[in-house]
Design an enzyme around this catalytic site. Structure first.
Site, PDB file in Angstrom:
ATOM      1  N   CYS A   1     -17.081  56.186 133.139  1.00  0.00           N
ATOM      2  CA  CYS A   1     -17.040  56.649 131.738  1.00  0.00           C
ATOM      3  C   CYS A   1     -17.474  55.606 130.697  1.00  0.00           C
ATOM      4  O   CYS A   1     -18.099  55.968 129.699  1.00  0.00           O
ATOM      5  CB  CYS A   1     -15.669  57.209 131.419  1.00  0.00           C
TER       6      CYS A   1
ATOM      7  N   HIS B   1     -14.384  57.855 124.009  1.00  0.00           N
ATOM      8  CA  HIS B   1     -14.811  58.616 125.190  1.00  0.00           C
ATOM      9  C   HIS B   1     -14.110  59.976 125.214  1.00  0.00           C
ATOM     10  O   HIS B   1     -12.887  60.062 125.070  1.00  0.00           O
ATOM     11  CB  HIS B   1     -14.493  57.824 126.466  1.00  0.00           C
TER      12      HIS B   1
ATOM     13  N   ASN C   1     -15.601  66.744 129.736  1.00  0.00           N
ATOM     14  CA  ASN C   1     -15.784  65.293 129.869  1.00  0.00           C
ATOM     15  C   ASN C   1     -17.036  65.023 130.705  1.00  0.00           C
ATOM     16  O   ASN C   1     -17.045  65.288 131.905  1.00  0.00           O
ATOM     17  CB  ASN C   1     -14.523  64.722 130.542  1.00  0.00           C
TER      18      ASN C   1
HETATM   19  N1  ACO Z   1      -3.560  75.010 135.402  1.00  0.00           N
HETATM   20  C1  ACO Z   1      -2.273  75.317 135.544  1.00  0.00           C
HETATM   21  N2  ACO Z   1      -1.373  74.444 136.053  1.00  0.00           N
HETATM   22  C2  ACO Z   1      -1.824  73.235 136.422  1.00  0.00           C
HETATM   23  C3  ACO Z   1      -3.186  72.858 136.285  1.00  0.00           C
HETATM   24  C4  ACO Z   1      -4.064  73.807 135.751  1.00  0.00           C
HETATM   25  N3  ACO Z   1      -5.376  73.568 135.576  1.00  0.00           N
HETATM   26  N4  ACO Z   1      -3.336  71.594 136.728  1.00  0.00           N
HETATM   27  C5  ACO Z   1      -2.126  71.180 137.117  1.00  0.00           C
HETATM   28  N5  ACO Z   1      -1.214  72.161 136.945  1.00  0.00           N
HETATM   29  C6  ACO Z   1       0.212  72.146 137.239  1.00  0.00           C
HETATM   30  C7  ACO Z   1       0.579  71.161 138.319  1.00  0.00           C
HETATM   31  O1  ACO Z   1       0.395  71.719 139.595  1.00  0.00           O
HETATM   32  C8  ACO Z   1       2.044  70.899 138.011  1.00  0.00           C
HETATM   33  O2  ACO Z   1       2.792  71.963 138.529  1.00  0.00           O
HETATM   34  P1  ACO Z   1       4.256  71.674 139.186  1.00  0.00           P
HETATM   35  O3  ACO Z   1       5.064  71.094 138.058  1.00  0.00           O
HETATM   36  O4  ACO Z   1       4.666  73.023 139.619  1.00  0.00           O
HETATM   37  O5  ACO Z   1       3.986  70.683 140.266  1.00  0.00           O
HETATM   38  C9  ACO Z   1       2.094  70.993 136.493  1.00  0.00           C
HETATM   39  O6  ACO Z   1       0.917  71.709 136.087  1.00  0.00           O
HETATM   40  C10 ACO Z   1       2.139  69.648 135.814  1.00  0.00           C
HETATM   41  O7  ACO Z   1       1.104  68.835 136.374  1.00  0.00           O
HETATM   42  P2  ACO Z   1       0.797  67.398 135.839  1.00  0.00           P
HETATM   43  O8  ACO Z   1      -0.335  66.812 136.624  1.00  0.00           O
HETATM   44  O9  ACO Z   1       2.078  66.621 135.784  1.00  0.00           O
HETATM   45  O10 ACO Z   1       0.313  67.762 134.365  1.00  0.00           O
HETATM   46  P3  ACO Z   1       0.068  66.834 133.140  1.00  0.00           P
HETATM   47  O11 ACO Z   1       0.907  67.295 132.038  1.00  0.00           O
HETATM   48  O12 ACO Z   1       0.088  65.379 133.525  1.00  0.00           O
HETATM   49  O13 ACO Z   1      -1.442  67.186 132.765  1.00  0.00           O
HETATM   50  C11 ACO Z   1      -3.670  66.308 132.997  1.00  0.00           C
HETATM   51  C12 ACO Z   1      -2.473  66.968 133.714  1.00  0.00           C
HETATM   52  C13 ACO Z   1      -4.213  67.278 131.973  1.00  0.00           C
HETATM   53  C14 ACO Z   1      -4.742  66.025 134.042  1.00  0.00           C
HETATM   54  C15 ACO Z   1      -3.167  65.009 132.318  1.00  0.00           C
HETATM   55  O14 ACO Z   1      -2.484  64.196 133.238  1.00  0.00           O
HETATM   56  C16 ACO Z   1      -4.288  64.247 131.731  1.00  0.00           C
HETATM   57  O15 ACO Z   1      -4.859  64.629 130.734  1.00  0.00           O
HETATM   58  N6  ACO Z   1      -4.647  63.068 132.327  1.00  0.00           N
HETATM   59  C17 ACO Z   1      -5.783  62.323 131.926  1.00  0.00           C
HETATM   60  C18 ACO Z   1      -6.843  62.604 132.928  1.00  0.00           C
HETATM   61  C19 ACO Z   1      -8.238  62.546 132.378  1.00  0.00           C
HETATM   62  O16 ACO Z   1      -8.516  62.799 131.227  1.00  0.00           O
HETATM   63  N7  ACO Z   1      -9.134  62.260 133.267  1.00  0.00           N
HETATM   64  C20 ACO Z   1     -10.501  62.288 132.919  1.00  0.00           C
HETATM   65  C21 ACO Z   1     -11.276  61.559 133.938  1.00  0.00           C
HETATM   66  S1  ACO Z   1     -11.158  59.897 133.770  1.00  0.00           S
HETATM   67  C22 ACO Z   1     -11.733  59.502 132.330  1.00  0.00           C
HETATM   68  O17 ACO Z   1     -12.653  60.076 131.802  1.00  0.00           O
HETATM   69  C23 ACO Z   1     -11.006  58.431 131.739  1.00  0.00           C
END
Ligand code: ACO
Length: 315
Positions: free
Chosen positions: A108, A242, A272
């Site tokens: 990124c 980003h 992204n």
């Molecule tokens: N739809 C519905 N439910 C979902 C989805 C989805 N797409 N994805 C995950 N869940 C569920 C999970 O299974 C979990 O269920 P459970 O509680 O029954 O186990 C629940 O939602 C919570 O999951 P978490 O992973 O804890 O959710 P979180 O609130 O952390 O959100 C997310 C996940 C959006 C990925 C967040 O962690 C985030 O934004 N992280 C940053 C990641 C990022 O931006 N990466 C980009 C690539 S790297 C870069 O560019 C820097």
């Protein structure tokens, strides 16, 4: 160095959150509230070099120079159809350039790493015109049955042409080596001598760790650039963050205590696009006429590596 032209290109296909619910257990509400993303651009019948070429040609046109005038091409790319040659060479051929061309794989923050390298070339006096291209097809690195990753990404290409100038006012690049938080593995061809097990592993991500890393490093990098330059957030017209997701950008904005209008964003309808995100955002803001000469911009990006970077630039 200074920017004299920008360009970008996006794939035609728009994939909405609603489209994803047809094959994933997810919802528009879940995706939009966690990430701010409503739709993304996904590569289909285009090739990534088509998008990269289009972005490069637009940047050259705005710069008012020919490809033959380029002294160096730097291309930020993680994956494309060719393992070799580098995408920089493929695009060089398409635009008619005949200068050194090199790819970098910095995920990124690739646009910022490329700017840092280009600035070093300018300082040696070896170059007068440098083209940076950032082209990514992140959606092809994913497991489309994994709802925790495939909802986040989009594809596209951004480019900028640089000429001699004194517009880079501060640079901070960093690597906190950590392979396990964000990675993808590719299986190479078998050989008669290979004894170890290997398999393709689509993009794997510890979302919560990435979130914490992104927010803490961006705030640290931006604050250190401001301190070094003797500036505050009030002196900065735009923070070009980003476009990973809106919650990350919002968390950074709140920790810096800066107003929303200083944080241009397109993640809601682009997704992204890894290193292409900042380059595309730059071109979109430039073409909207957002920047005035003398405006101070801070770019900040973070991603696999874990790499991060921030650059303070005058427009
Ligand atoms: N739809 C519905 N439910 C979902 C989805 C989805 N797409 N994805 C995950 N869940 C569920 C999970 O299974 C979990 O269920 P459970 O509680 O029954 O186990 C629940 O939602 C919570 O999951 P978490 O992973 O804890 O959710 P979180 O609130 O952390 O959100 C997310 C996940 C959006 C990925 C967040 O962690 C985030 O934004 N992280 C940053 C990641 C990022 O931006 N990466 C980009 C690539 S790297 C870069 O560019 C820097």
């Amino acid at each position: 160095m200074k920017i004299i032209g920008t360009g970008s290109a996006l794939p035609r296909k728009v994939v909405t959150n609603e489209d994803l619910t047809r094959f994933l257990d997810t919802s528009d509400e879940w995706i939009a509230s966690r990430t701010g993303i409503r739709s993304r651009r996904v590569i289909t019948d285009e090739r990534l070099e088509d998008l990269a070429t289009e972005a490069a040609e637009k940047a050259l046109a705005e710069a008012g120079i020919a490809a033959a005038d380029l002294d160096y091409i730097l291309c930020s790319n993680i994956a494309n159809y060719y393992v070799t040659p580098g995408l920089s060479c493929v695009v060089a051929g398409r635009i008619g350039a005949a200068c050194p061309a090199v790819d970098i794989n910095c995920a990124c923050p690739g646009f910022l790493y490329a700017m840092d390298i280009a600035e070093a070339f300018f300082k040696t006096g070896r170059v007068r015109n440098v083209l940076i291209i950032c082209a990514e097809e992140a959606t092809r690195m994913l497991d489309w049955t994994d709802r925790s990753t495939c909802i986040l990404f989009g594809d596209g290409a951004g480019a900028a042409v640089f000429a001699p100038g004194d517009n880079i006012k501060g640079v901070r690049m960093d690597c906190q080596p950590d392979v396990n938080t964000l990675y993808e593995c590719r299986k190479l061809n078998h050989t008669p001598f290979l004894t170890k097990e290997e398999k393709d592993v689509p993009l794997q991500m510890n979302g919560r760790e990435v979130f914490k890393f992104a927010v803490s490093t961006a705030v640290r990098d931006i604050e250190s650039l401001l301190a070094e330059a003797g500036l505050t957030t009030d002196d900065i017209q735009y923070f070009m963050i980003h476009q990973a997701n809106l919650r990350i950008i919002e968390a950074i904005r709140k920790r810096l205590g800066a107003p929303e209008e200083k944080f241009p964003s397109h993640v809601a309808d682009h997704g992204n696009a890894s290193s292409a995100s900042c380059a595309i955002l730059l071109d979109e803001c430039n073409r909207k006429g957002l920047f005035k000469r003398g405006d101070k911009l801070i770019f900040s990006a973070f991603g696999a590596g874990l790499l991060s970077g921030a650059i303070l630039m005058e427009w």
